[in-house]
Design an enzyme around this catalytic site. Sequence first.
Site, PDB file in Angstrom:
ATOM      1  N   GLY A 240       0.770  -1.237   0.000  1.00 55.17           N
ATOM      2  CA  GLY A 240       0.000   0.000   0.000  1.00 55.17           C
ATOM      3  C   GLY A 240       0.798   1.283   0.000  1.00 55.17           C
ATOM      4  CD  GLU A 274       1.692  -9.158   1.879  1.00 61.86           C
ATOM      5  OE1 GLU A 274       0.704  -8.589   1.360  1.00 61.86           O
ATOM      6  OE2 GLU A 274       1.595 -10.193   2.546  1.00 61.86           O
ATOM      7  N   GLY A 276       4.237  -3.295  -3.636  1.00 61.24           N
ATOM      8  CA  GLY A 276       4.157  -3.524  -5.078  1.00 61.24           C
ATOM      9  C   GLY A 276       4.363  -2.203  -5.793  1.00 61.24           C
ATOM     10  NE  ARG A 313      -3.509   1.959 -11.318  1.00 56.32           N
ATOM     11  CZ  ARG A 313      -3.510   3.154 -10.811  1.00 56.32           C
ATOM     12  NH1 ARG A 313      -3.144   4.179 -11.542  1.00 56.32           N
ATOM     13  NH2 ARG A 313      -3.874   3.348  -9.563  1.00 56.32           N
ATOM     14  CE1 TYR A 317      -9.379  -0.014  -9.354  1.00 61.81           C
ATOM     15  CE2 TYR A 317      -7.382   0.452 -10.575  1.00 61.81           C
ATOM     16  CZ  TYR A 317      -8.211  -0.443  -9.936  1.00 61.81           C
ATOM     17  OH  TYR A 317      -7.849  -1.762  -9.868  1.00 61.81           O
ATOM     18  CB  CYS A 356     -16.417  -0.490 -29.311  1.00 67.78           C
ATOM     19  SG  CYS A 356     -15.587  -0.652 -30.883  1.00 67.78           S
ATOM     20  CD  GLU A 357     -16.886  -1.065 -23.165  1.00 67.57           C
ATOM     21  OE1 GLU A 357     -17.621  -0.363 -22.429  1.00 67.57           O
ATOM     22  OE2 GLU A 357     -17.046  -2.268 -23.357  1.00 67.57           O
ATOM     23  CE1 TYR A 385      -1.684  -4.154  -8.239  1.00 64.92           C
ATOM     24  CE2 TYR A 385      -0.721  -2.026  -7.673  1.00 64.92           C
ATOM     25  CZ  TYR A 385      -1.037  -3.323  -7.331  1.00 64.92           C
ATOM     26  OH  TYR A 385      -0.712  -3.806  -6.097  1.00 64.92           O
TER      27      TYR A 385
HETATM   28  N1  LLP Z   1      -0.617  -7.223  -0.350  1.00 63.10           N
HETATM   29  C1  LLP Z   1      -1.921  -7.497  -0.575  1.00 63.10           C
HETATM   30  C2  LLP Z   1      -2.569  -8.521   0.229  1.00 63.10           C
HETATM   31  C3  LLP Z   1      -2.615  -6.793  -1.567  1.00 63.10           C
HETATM   32  O1  LLP Z   1      -3.901  -7.060  -1.774  1.00 63.10           O
HETATM   33  C4  LLP Z   1      -1.947  -5.800  -2.332  1.00 63.10           C
HETATM   34  C5  LLP Z   1      -2.646  -5.080  -3.385  1.00 63.10           C
HETATM   35  C6  LLP Z   1      -0.584  -5.587  -2.073  1.00 63.10           C
HETATM   36  C7  LLP Z   1       0.054  -6.291  -1.067  1.00 63.10           C
HETATM   37  C8  LLP Z   1       0.237  -4.577  -2.852  1.00 63.10           C
HETATM   38  O2  LLP Z   1      -0.218  -3.285  -2.692  1.00 63.10           O
HETATM   39  P1  LLP Z   1       0.677  -2.072  -3.275  1.00 63.10           P
HETATM   40  O3  LLP Z   1       1.950  -1.986  -2.467  1.00 63.10           O
HETATM   41  O4  LLP Z   1       0.968  -2.367  -4.687  1.00 63.10           O
HETATM   42  O5  LLP Z   1      -0.150  -0.868  -3.108  1.00 63.10           O
HETATM   43  N2  LLP Z   1      -5.294  -2.422  -9.249  1.00 63.10           N
HETATM   44  C9  LLP Z   1      -5.249  -1.374  -8.255  1.00 63.10           C
HETATM   45  C10 LLP Z   1      -4.526  -1.789  -7.014  1.00 63.10           C
HETATM   46  C11 LLP Z   1      -5.072  -3.036  -6.386  1.00 63.10           C
HETATM   47  C12 LLP Z   1      -4.264  -3.441  -5.187  1.00 63.10           C
HETATM   48  C13 LLP Z   1      -4.655  -4.783  -4.719  1.00 63.10           C
HETATM   49  N3  LLP Z   1      -3.882  -5.272  -3.641  1.00 63.10           N
HETATM   50  C14 LLP Z   1      -4.627  -0.137  -8.889  1.00 63.10           C
HETATM   51  O6  LLP Z   1      -4.325  -0.161 -10.076  1.00 63.10           O
HETATM   52  O7  LLP Z   1      -4.467   0.888  -8.224  1.00 63.10           O
END
Ligand code: LLP
Length: 428
Positions: A240, A274, A276, A313, A317, A356-357, A385
């Site tokens: 996050g 975790e 990402g 995205r 969102y 086509c959206e 993402y």
């Molecule tokens: N751990 C868990 C259990 C998660 O569900 C997620 C993301 C992460 C770690 C990694 O989160 P990060 O560090 O990347 O923020 N598609 C959306 C984001 C969905 C995130 C889902 N879970 C977007 O494009 O913003």
Amino acid sequence: MDRFRYQNGELYCEDVPAAQIAARAGTPVYVYSAATLRHHYRAIAEAFAPLNPLLCFAVKSLDNTHILRLLAEAGSGFDVVSGGEIARALRAGTDPAKIVYSGVAKTDREIREAVSVGIKMFNVESEAEFENLSRLGGEAGRPVRASLRINPDVYDPRTHVKTATGRKESKFGVDIDRAEVFFQTYGRDANVALDALDLHIGSPIYSAEPYVRAIDRTLALIESLRAKGFAIRTLDLGGGFAADYEEGRSPLAADYAGQIVPMLKDSGLEIILEPGRQIACNAGVLLTRVQYVKQGGSKKFLIVDAAMTDLIRPALYDSEHFVWPAKLPAGAEPPPRRISHAAEGGVPVDVVGGVCESSDFLAKGRTLPPMERGDLLTVFSAGAYGFVMSSQYNSRPRAAEVLVEGDAWRVIRRRETYDDLFAAECDV
Ligand code: LLP
């Protein structure tokens, strides 16, 4: 920090001109910078070093096996959410003892596979899942370790409702109030060692404060569980951490660590993170070519060869990615990466794709320098993402992915062909 910079009016990824990649690999194409990936990984590792955490890169954010290999070599473990992601992590050469497995819908097949390769820990999201894990662990006769995913019921008001996950009314994890009963019921299971907690409060979280509240609640729970004789050894804080979709807008790893580290330094807990997005987001751009320029009523459209099928995205969102031409007009300065930044003499345009959206757009109302058919446009901050959420909707083959290291670059996923579109269909 990232390694996408304008030099003499041209965008470079590290030491390679973006235009060269687009000319040879075609468009749309995702371009990743190896140095940026490593830099962001190290920034988090160094900021949290006093906790000696295990960093488990969230595979879902950018899952190309070459990227996972690069991160594994930097020391990363992996947070996975499916059997497919486990397969990728293993293919990348990961030590299974560095894999944590989240997700609410783990199937028997996926659980069996994860047990048999010996992953570090299952992040269990419900009572029913724990019972199933215990049954399958018993059958396999191998040690299985689990953490309970709790919802500490905190959230960040700036996080999009579709990506906020740490609240009570969420399909993820169990309500923190149910955690003690969960441990009383399952904490002494014969087949599964339940000795950890995990959480993931949402994505992106724009300040350390929601983590502080979540950790505060979790530490109180751990104290109470320990008092009842349950050993809690590990705390996984999930992901996050935000990334800079606009220059300087998000906290750095050190800002989060500054508040989180003191809370956990003397806890005796093994800490897992975790991340990402903070690693991958600004390590990738999407290059796309203008196909047509068109007026629609009072609106001007730049119609490009990328679409919501390549980067969903904005459609999903309302996310805002900074977009700018890969070649600047003669004499123009490199732009600050601000969504509101307006080019002198430009007019507002919507950047749209060919699907086509009407929700198929990449950017709206941006005042860009004048662009023509054939010009190359850069969609920044697209590493996380981005490609992973792409689809073949409208029978559009997926884009290529390229990895740059210094002055060298290589295709790490070739552009899909028409044959790829029907490769899995039977007897065609
Ligand atoms: N751990 C868990 C259990 C998660 O569900 C997620 C993301 C992460 C770690 C990694 O989160 P990060 O560090 O990347 O923020 N598609 C959306 C984001 C969905 C995130 C889902 N879970 C977007 O494009 O913003």
